[in-house]
Write an enzyme that holds these catalytic residues in place. Structure first.
Site, PDB file in Angstrom:
ATOM      1  N   CYS A   2       0.503  -1.596   0.340  1.00  0.00           N
ATOM      2  CA  CYS A   2      -0.084   0.017   0.068  1.00  0.00           C
ATOM      3  C   CYS A   2       0.540   1.362  -0.300  1.00  0.00           C
ATOM      4  O   CYS A   2       1.662   1.172   0.747  1.00  0.00           O
ATOM      5  CB  CYS A   2      -1.007   0.307   1.071  1.00  0.00           C
ATOM      6  N   ARG A  27       4.833  -0.742  -4.728  1.00  0.00           N
ATOM      7  CA  ARG A  27       4.242  -1.293  -3.252  1.00  0.00           C
ATOM      8  C   ARG A  27       2.365  -1.436  -3.095  1.00  0.00           C
ATOM      9  O   ARG A  27       2.528  -2.068  -2.169  1.00  0.00           O
ATOM     10  CB  ARG A  27       3.930   0.268  -2.237  1.00  0.00           C
ATOM     11  N   TRP A  74      -3.201  -2.892  -1.623  1.00  0.00           N
ATOM     12  CA  TRP A  74      -2.330  -4.606  -1.535  1.00  0.00           C
ATOM     13  C   TRP A  74      -3.595  -5.181  -0.527  1.00  0.00           C
ATOM     14  O   TRP A  74      -2.881  -4.618   1.080  1.00  0.00           O
ATOM     15  CB  TRP A  74      -0.537  -5.003  -1.266  1.00  0.00           C
ATOM     16  N   ASN A 100      -1.966   2.470   4.739  1.00  0.00           N
ATOM     17  CA  ASN A 100      -1.225   1.404   5.058  1.00  0.00           C
ATOM     18  C   ASN A 100      -1.020   0.660   6.599  1.00  0.00           C
ATOM     19  O   ASN A 100       0.096   1.169   7.243  1.00  0.00           O
ATOM     20  CB  ASN A 100       0.317   1.892   4.136  1.00  0.00           C
ATOM     21  N   GLY A 101      -0.901   0.025   6.654  1.00  0.00           N
ATOM     22  CA  GLY A 101      -0.745  -1.377   8.072  1.00  0.00           C
ATOM     23  C   GLY A 101      -2.101  -2.307   7.905  1.00  0.00           C
ATOM     24  O   GLY A 101      -3.007  -2.831   7.466  1.00  0.00           O
ATOM     25  N   GLU A 495      17.503 -18.082  -5.739  1.00  0.00           N
ATOM     26  CA  GLU A 495      17.295 -17.000  -6.210  1.00  0.00           C
ATOM     27  C   GLU A 495      16.701 -16.886  -7.658  1.00  0.00           C
ATOM     28  O   GLU A 495      15.911 -16.779  -8.726  1.00  0.00           O
ATOM     29  CB  GLU A 495      18.540 -16.013  -5.933  1.00  0.00           C
ATOM     30  N   LYS A 499      13.156 -15.735  -8.933  1.00  0.00           N
ATOM     31  CA  LYS A 499      12.855 -15.418 -10.140  1.00  0.00           C
ATOM     32  C   LYS A 499      12.285 -15.227 -10.902  1.00  0.00           C
ATOM     33  O   LYS A 499      11.143 -14.729 -10.883  1.00  0.00           O
ATOM     34  CB  LYS A 499      13.971 -14.636 -10.708  1.00  0.00           C
ATOM     35  N   GLU A 502       7.913 -15.436  -9.903  1.00  0.00           N
ATOM     36  CA  GLU A 502       8.015 -14.037  -9.452  1.00  0.00           C
ATOM     37  C   GLU A 502       7.324 -13.398 -10.608  1.00  0.00           C
ATOM     38  O   GLU A 502       6.680 -12.924 -10.368  1.00  0.00           O
ATOM     39  CB  GLU A 502       8.701 -13.387  -8.818  1.00  0.00           C
ATOM     40  N   HIS A 518      17.405 -37.371  -4.266  1.00  0.00           N
ATOM     41  CA  HIS A 518      16.658 -37.485  -3.183  1.00  0.00           C
ATOM     42  C   HIS A 518      14.916 -37.127  -3.947  1.00  0.00           C
ATOM     43  O   HIS A 518      14.399 -36.745  -3.044  1.00  0.00           O
ATOM     44  CB  HIS A 518      17.086 -37.353  -2.250  1.00  0.00           C
ATOM     45  N   LYS A 618       6.055  -4.533  -3.829  1.00  0.00           N
ATOM     46  CA  LYS A 618       8.078  -4.470  -3.468  1.00  0.00           C
ATOM     47  C   LYS A 618       8.248  -4.500  -2.269  1.00  0.00           C
ATOM     48  O   LYS A 618       9.265  -5.455  -1.178  1.00  0.00           O
ATOM     49  CB  LYS A 618       8.868  -3.427  -3.935  1.00  0.00           C
TER      50      LYS A 618
END
Ligand code: G6P
Length: 623
Positions: A2, A27, A74, A100-101, A495, A499, A502, A518, A618
């Site tokens: 947000c 955001r 968000w 925001n929160g 990583e 990526k 995402e 395994h 983000k």
């Protein structure tokens, strides 16, 4: 998570608020809204969808007025609908609030309001409850006054009284139709910055929203409440103390947050890495003493020497950097090092000896889980240091010291340049602690030389972008991607998979190469390529065995290698990406870049929204 923007001045607020939201869209981007006051009239536009949808709406039905607030969402509480988009209003409809929160006790507060006759809730959000609560307290206190100064004081009083009742986190901005040219902001746990202009002032979740208008900023602390007018502002804590609030100069300019000639921020940021890697080590290498200089750690040589254990904590990409940090610090300094998910670390009882040093790694410096881990570790009395990019962030300010990345604003939701900067810094930390212990001058010099060679080597790697694009085209219809690496490159496999997930939304997993047999090998099939990160190092031949195992089961193989690796892979791998060579502990800074590019090109091929991938944000400022 947000983004909020507020404005009080003499210009038309709506355009400034919308432009600010565009800068904060990273955001959150499921819905957006704006409210502007003009001559005692509060007007709002809000809708589900991106900022462009809101811009269309405000073009169709323009807003006029010189003060107002805005929000990009968000979703946490309540679905993605027009009604749940912010701003939210009190019962009178005259007070508008963006948030925001998370208001954790909103159900209890709502029950109280309903018991007292307040039933006009229009959304499912926690935020609306706070708007109603403030509005109710204000209406009660203001019934008898028409004096504008008193109205301001009483609105401020109502905000304070309401926030005293709130459990949870917030960065808020609010305006009231009957209180002209006046805006209130407050924060607890979610970032909020005041932009100080000439005859105009701003509130924002992040300075990038306002840097086009002013580079003078006051970073609010938790529990600060600020009242903002055109030519003045006043900050006091919820408890009433005025405190120290210096005006700082924002490090970057509006130019730095533009895409330039690049199609996406992510690509721009990938291509910035020769510079950002250089900036992460600038002034921090001592060639003479074969060590690193990290004054920001705020530790004496004796304190550095006495560190007996290190914990690295963070989330997402930052956690993956920590995983490489573990290998690095143990290799270079022989200090037992653990990596902890921030969200787990803060709630579990990790055994910690008194000489433990904790590093919180975070690009944004605002990630709620990482901040929680930092606070928990400080509460227990451990020295806790930050590795952050955002200079004025909460983590940077609340830690006992740290190292800044100096990577410039990272806008693409998928982290790229911040990761390689984190790796440079963790190498510097390993080098510094190593040279306080048993790392020889020769070894120290070798690491420094390897670091100094990186910017040029990264330039070389970036030249492979077209080759990687061609590979992405060839594999665009796969059902997923597996990533494998050993030692320093095992976290790079993680990583690479992150990526891929995402931004392409493909199923992807990263594993240590040897784990293949395994269980994971059961997944291998012709439409599931395996990316092997196999530089020409001490574990190359072991990796080769694993590649053969995949090959034998008809799994396509994309390999990243260096030195003589390509020769040996010629008959086995379907694709070979050849990289410059570096010592194994520095190699991840090179091997990750082709994986960033692979995810990027594949996502372009699949038509994904690269800089704003589905469901992500983000900066995750909720738990
Ligand atoms: C979010 C982002 C990730 C990022 C993580 C940690 O999940 O989508 O890309 O790695 O947060 O962010 P930080 O700002 O703490 O590095």
């Amino acid at each position: 998570m947000c983004g909020i923007v507020g404005y009080v001045g003499r210009a038309e607020a709506a355009q400034i608020l919308l432009e600010g939201l565009r800068r904060l869209e990273y955001r959150g981007y499921d819905s957006a809204g704006v409210a502007v006051v003009d001559g005692g009239n509060l007007e709002t536009r809000k809708c589900a969808g991106r900022i462009v949808a809101l811009a269309r709406l405000t073009k169709k039905r323009p807003l006029s007025g010189c003060f107002g607030i805005s929000h990009t969402r968000w979703a946490t509480h309540g679905k993605v609908t027009d009604e749940n988009a912010h701003p939210h209003f009190d019962a009178s409809g005259k007070l508008a609030l963006v948030h925001n929160g998370v208001i954790e006790n909103y159900q209890l507060l709502k029950e109280d309001l309903v018991r007292n006759g307040d039933t006009k809730f229009r959304s499912e959000t926690d935020t609306e409850v706070l708007a109603h609560l403030i509005g109710k307290l204000y209406d009660e206190s203001c019934a008898s006054t028409v004096d504008v100064y008193q109205k301001k004081a009483r609105l401020l009083g109502a905000v304070r009284a309401a926030l005293q009742k709130v459990i949870g986190t917030y960065g808020i901005a609010l305006v009231h139709a009957n209180v002209p040219d006046f805006m209130i902001g407050a924060r607890r746990g979610s970032p909020l910055v005041l932009g100080v202009g000439k005859g105009e002032n701003f509130l924002a979740s992040d300075v990038s929203a306002i840097v086009a208008y002013t580079r003078d900023a006051v970073y609010l602390n938790d529990f600060d409440v600020v009242s903002v007018e055109r030519d003045k502002f006043e900050i006091a804590s919820l408890g009433g103390e005025s405190g120290d609030h210096p005006v700082s100069k924002v490090e970057f300019t509006a130019e730095d947050i533009k895409k330039g000639d690049f199609r996406h921020y992510m690509l721009k940021e990938i291509f910035e890495q020769p510079d950002t890697v250089r900036d992460a080590m600038r002034g921090r290498l001592s060639v003479e003493e074969c060590t690193a200089k990290l004054g920001g750690l705020n530790m004496t040589p004796a304190q550095l020497r006495d560190v007996g254990r290190i914990i690295l904590t963070g989330c997402g990409t930052a956690l993956h950097a920590g995983r490489i940090g573990e290998y690095l610090i143990e290799r270079l300094a022989n200090i037992p090092t653990e990596v902890e998910y921030a969200s787990e670390f803060r709630h579990r009882n990790t055994p910690m000896t008194p000489e433990t040093l904790v590093f919180a790694i975070s690009q944004s410096g605002e990630t709620a889980d990482t901040l929680g881990a930092l606070r928990e570790s400080r509460r227990k009395g451990f020295r806790t240091l930050g590795i952050c990019n955002n200079v004025a962030s909460t983590i940077a300010r609340e830690s006992d010291g740290g190292v800044y990345m100096h990577a410039g604003p990272e806008i693409g939701v998928a982290a790229t340049k911040s990761f390689t900067s984190q790796l440079v810094i963790l190498t510097l930390i390993g080098l510094l602690f190593g040279r306080m212990r048993n790392l020889s001058t020769a070894e120290g010099s070798r690491i420094i030389e390897a670091l100094e060679a990186l910017p040029e080597q990264i330039e070389e790697v970036l030249k492979l972008s077209d080759q990687i694009k061609a590979i992405a085209k060839k594999y665009a219809d796969v059902n997923g991607v597996l990533f494998f690496g050993r030692q320093f490159n095992f976290p790079i496999a993680l990583e690479g998979a992150l990526k891929m997930k995402e931004i392409t939304y493909l199923f992807a997993e990263g594993h240590p190469s040897a784990e293949l047999k395994h269980g994971i090998i059961a997944l291998v099939r012709p439409d599931l390529p395996s990316v092997f990160i196999v530089p020409d190092d001490a574990v190359f031949s072991k990796n080769l065995n694993n590649i053969e195992q995949v090959k034998a089961r008809k799994g396509p193989i994309i390999s990243l290698t260096s030195g003589n690796g390509a020769k040996q892979l010629k008959e086995i791998a379907n694709e070979i990406i050849s990289l410059p060579d570096a010592p194994d502990c520095v190699m991840p800074i090179l091997t990750v870049i082709p994986l960033q590019l692979l995810a990027y090109h594949l996502a372009v091929e699949l038509g994904r929204d690269i800089d704003k991938p589905r469901n992500l944000a983000k900066s995750v400022t909720v738990e």
